[in-house]
Design an enzyme around this catalytic site. Structure first.
Site, PDB file in Angstrom:
ATOM      1  N   ARG A  59      54.469  41.771  36.932  1.00  0.00           N
ATOM      2  CA  ARG A  59      54.640  41.794  38.395  1.00  0.00           C
ATOM      3  C   ARG A  59      56.099  41.716  38.794  1.00  0.00           C
ATOM      4  NH1 ARG A  59      50.273  39.298  36.716  1.00  0.00           N
ATOM      5  NH2 ARG A  59      51.415  37.350  36.494  1.00  0.00           N
ATOM      6  N   GLU A  96      52.608  28.422  31.480  1.00  0.00           N
ATOM      7  CA  GLU A  96      51.575  27.520  31.996  1.00  0.00           C
ATOM      8  C   GLU A  96      50.295  27.645  31.185  1.00  0.00           C
ATOM      9  OE1 GLU A  96      50.472  28.210  36.070  1.00  0.00           O
ATOM     10  OE2 GLU A  96      49.349  26.353  36.212  1.00  0.00           O
TER      11      GLU A  96
HETATM   12  P1  AMP Z   1      55.978  30.080  33.597  1.00  0.00           P
HETATM   13  O1  AMP Z   1      56.708  30.569  32.396  1.00  0.00           O
HETATM   14  O2  AMP Z   1      55.026  28.971  33.305  1.00  0.00           O
HETATM   15  O3  AMP Z   1      56.936  29.767  34.723  1.00  0.00           O
HETATM   16  O4  AMP Z   1      55.050  31.262  34.087  1.00  0.00           O
HETATM   17  C1  AMP Z   1      55.579  32.303  34.856  1.00  0.00           C
HETATM   18  C2  AMP Z   1      55.007  33.625  34.471  1.00  0.00           C
HETATM   19  O5  AMP Z   1      53.604  33.564  34.287  1.00  0.00           O
HETATM   20  C3  AMP Z   1      55.263  34.609  35.582  1.00  0.00           C
HETATM   21  O6  AMP Z   1      55.531  35.882  35.020  1.00  0.00           O
HETATM   22  C4  AMP Z   1      53.977  34.600  36.390  1.00  0.00           C
HETATM   23  O7  AMP Z   1      53.640  35.891  36.796  1.00  0.00           O
HETATM   24  C5  AMP Z   1      52.931  34.042  35.442  1.00  0.00           C
HETATM   25  N1  AMP Z   1      52.210  32.884  35.987  1.00  0.00           N
HETATM   26  C6  AMP Z   1      52.192  31.627  35.495  1.00  0.00           C
HETATM   27  N2  AMP Z   1      51.395  30.831  36.201  1.00  0.00           N
HETATM   28  C7  AMP Z   1      50.913  31.573  37.195  1.00  0.00           C
HETATM   29  C8  AMP Z   1      50.030  31.313  38.312  1.00  0.00           C
HETATM   30  N3  AMP Z   1      49.487  30.105  38.514  1.00  0.00           N
HETATM   31  N4  AMP Z   1      49.765  32.337  39.143  1.00  0.00           N
HETATM   32  C9  AMP Z   1      50.304  33.551  38.953  1.00  0.00           C
HETATM   33  N5  AMP Z   1      51.127  33.864  37.932  1.00  0.00           N
HETATM   34  C10 AMP Z   1      51.437  32.886  37.064  1.00  0.00           C
END
Ligand code: AMP
Length: 172
Positions: A59, A96
């Site tokens: 995205r 996450e």
């Molecule tokens: P992080 O590395 O945990 O900050 O996760 C960020 C990446 O995972 C981004 O590319 C987001 O598109 C996706 N992502 C993680 N958690 C979510 C969530 N709750 N909703 C949408 N996208 C998420």
């Protein structure tokens, strides 16, 4: 911003149980909202002389390419392993809902290139941190990191380098 983010759809338990997924596709589908989102992401960097936007798969490509056009900058994709065809550098990270890695084409940036990182959501920050590490290994100068949505309780901005300015349009 309130109207804009009424178009962000919450999807419970995707892609794993316990994760509340912030789905921006209804916002992308709405022409006026999409334009407003892109303008708002780009606005703080209008005079920042950005050479390239670094967008994170997938995205971050949608938002990053549009922001790059808005800023008169180029676009560079950070991709999941095995997707980029030429010589790549790789950085592993945790997110996450699991572990992954990002790759960047070697030679994407020249030393001193001014780079803006864009993604849709910052959650734990691992993905953005990995992308920034890849860009910095090519001696890019990071002018900022911008996200449509920041999931505050996961404190993702705390794991980014302290000298990187973070802007998020919606805090949830
Ligand atoms: P992080 O590395 O945990 O900050 O996760 C960020 C990446 O995972 C981004 O590319 C987001 O598109 C996706 N992502 C993680 N958690 C979510 C969530 N709750 N909703 C949408 N996208 C998420």
């Amino acid at each position: 911003m309130t109207d804009l983010f009424a178009l962000v759809r919450d999807v419970p338990d995707f892609p794993r149980p316990g994760v509340l997924f912030k789905d921006l596709t209804p916002l992308f589908r709405d022409a006026a909202a999409f334009r407003t989102l892109i303008d708002a992401l780009a606005a703080p960097y209008r005079d920042a002389k950005v050479d390239a936007v670094l967008g994170i798969e997938a995205r971050g490509f949608i938002l990053g390419a549009a922001v790059a056009l808005r800023l008169g900058a180029g676009f560079v994709p950070a991709r999941k392993p095995g997707k980029l065809p030429a010589l790549t550098d790789r950085e592993a990270y945790s997110l996450e809902y699991g572990h992954d890695a990002l790759e960047l084409h070697v030679g994407s940036f020249a030393p001193g290139d001014r780079v803006l990182l864009i993604d849709d959501v910052i959650a734990t920050g691992g993905t953005a941190r990995a992308a920034l590490a890849l860009a910095r290994r090519q001696q890019a100068e990071i002018v900022g990191a911008a996200f449509a949505v920041e999931i505050d309780f996961l404190r993702g901005r705390d794991v980014l380098p302290i000298d990187v300015a973070v802007t998020s349009l919606l805090h949830v």
